[in-house]
Design a protein around this motif. Sequence first.
Motif, short mmCIF file in Angstrom:
data_model
loop_
_atom_site.label_atom_id
_atom_site.label_comp_id
_atom_site.label_asym_id
_atom_site.label_seq_id
_atom_site.Cartn_x
_atom_site.Cartn_y
_atom_site.Cartn_z
N GLU A 99 5.81 -2.21 67.44
CA GLU A 99 6.96 -1.30 67.29
C GLU A 99 6.50 0.12 66.97
O GLU A 99 7.05 1.10 67.46
CB GLU A 99 7.93 -1.86 66.23
N ARG A 136 10.57 -0.04 55.03
CA ARG A 136 11.37 1.20 55.01
C ARG A 136 10.80 2.25 54.05
O ARG A 136 10.85 3.43 54.33
CB ARG A 136 12.83 0.90 54.68
N ASP A 138 16.65 6.70 58.96
CA ASP A 138 17.07 5.29 59.03
C ASP A 138 17.42 4.90 60.46
O ASP A 138 17.08 3.80 60.91
CB ASP A 138 18.26 5.04 58.09
N ALA A 139 18.06 5.83 61.18
CA ALA A 139 18.42 5.55 62.57
C ALA A 139 17.17 5.34 63.41
O ALA A 139 17.12 4.45 64.28
CB ALA A 139 19.27 6.68 63.14
N CYS A 140 16.16 6.15 63.16
CA CYS A 140 14.90 6.04 63.89
C CYS A 140 14.24 4.69 63.60
O CYS A 140 13.83 3.97 64.51
CB CYS A 140 13.96 7.19 63.51
N PHE A 141 14.17 4.35 62.31
CA PHE A 141 13.57 3.06 61.93
C PHE A 141 14.29 1.92 62.65
O PHE A 141 13.65 1.07 63.28
CB PHE A 141 13.67 2.88 60.40
N THR A 142 15.61 1.92 62.58
CA THR A 142 16.40 0.84 63.19
C THR A 142 16.20 0.79 64.71
O THR A 142 16.05 -0.28 65.29
CB THR A 142 17.89 1.03 62.83
N ALA A 143 16.16 1.97 65.33
CA ALA A 143 16.01 2.02 66.79
C ALA A 143 14.69 1.39 67.25
O ALA A 143 14.63 0.78 68.32
CB ALA A 143 16.10 3.47 67.28
N ASP A 158 12.91 -0.84 65.36
CA ASP A 158 12.76 -2.20 64.82
C ASP A 158 13.40 -3.16 65.82
O ASP A 158 14.50 -3.67 65.62
CB ASP A 158 13.43 -2.28 63.44
N LYS A 159 12.68 -3.41 66.91
CA LYS A 159 13.26 -4.12 68.05
C LYS A 159 13.69 -5.54 67.70
O LYS A 159 14.69 -6.03 68.20
CB LYS A 159 12.27 -4.16 69.22
N GLY A 162 14.56 -6.58 64.73
CA GLY A 162 15.54 -6.58 63.65
C GLY A 162 15.11 -7.25 62.36
O GLY A 162 15.95 -7.70 61.58
N ASP A 215 13.70 -5.71 59.93
CA ASP A 215 13.67 -4.64 58.94
C ASP A 215 12.24 -4.23 58.55
O ASP A 215 11.99 -3.73 57.46
CB ASP A 215 14.47 -5.05 57.67
#
Length: 342
Positions: free
Chosen positions: A20, A61, A2-7, A9-10, A12, A14
């Motif tokens: 990206e 996700r 999840d941290a990787c996905f969020t990092a 997902d410039k 935001g 989701d």
Amino acid sequence: MDACFTAFDKDGDDLLSLTEFTLICRALFRNDKGHIYVVPDDQLKQMFAVFDKNQDGVIDREEFQFCWNQWIKTIVRPVNAFLVIDVQNDFISGSLNISNCSAQHNGHEIIDPINNLLNTIDFDAVFYSLDWHPSDHISFIDNIKTRPLHESSPLDADSAQVFDTVVFEGPPTIKQRLWPRHCVQDSWGSELHKDLKVAENSVKVYKGTNPEIDSYSVFWDNAKMSETTLNAQLKMKGITDIYVCGLAYDVCVGATAVDAISSGYRTILLDDCCRGVDLKDIENVKEKVVSTNGVIVTSKDVKAMVEGRDRRPELGYKLAMELSNINSDLSQRTNTRRQQQP
Ligand code: VGL
Ligand code: ZN
């Protein structure tokens, strides 16, 4: 995950866009010195399409979960096998000494670099193959008169010389290059060279044991009729990456690398740990490996690759293509099942 996905997902939203995803690839495909490998645009798009399963132009996700588990994890932490092909007396100083072949290579030169890899790198599995022929083997020139030749054979039994290719009648017809008698089971010539390190817990795989068919690859015989136990052992250990080296580059090493790639493995050929028979044939092997998304490196690069610090885009692309095959196989199966329902 999840941290990787969020990092990455410039914006935001989701979701991961192709842009990206491209940033993920820039972070992924680097070497241990920070050099970023260029990934061709068309390959980026193809890989993105594999993970964008519903083809809506973004990776959500749920789709990223598959990408993370099946692709990124392997790229960052591969499970590595080392395959040492046919480093046997006959090819180095015996009856099929490759220094007498056209490339005039010295087979002994690969032993130090191979031992060095075995001493310094923590492979998850090590295999040694042995060419292991019965006395009446079809490839031995002195057995040529023991089997009828097919009418399509370019040479008859009296004119065929060592290294020539003939066609045996079969059925099925068998195209066979003729070699001097070599690697006869339990003879000195078939022993691994005494200077080669045999790693603890390593496994030996014997090939060419059927008198009627030769076997260059450690996976399959030359007719692809029967398989050794190698693939089953690799699967059991969860191997993802195969490092291939040994003798002869353009014969058994080449055939094994080609089969490793077609069996779905990320495959790395160790150029400085191979010696061969014919320079043109060696070039052909290299071309085939590179054009099918294998990589060719020298042994100095292996440690960082095994440890996941040098991550090659060719191998990432290869794995993504394998995953896309698995996906389409599954959806085909689902479709068939749907069609079978009343
Ligand atoms: C090999 C020729 C004949 C090899 C085996 O190990 O490359 N070459 N048999
Ligand atoms: Zn052989």
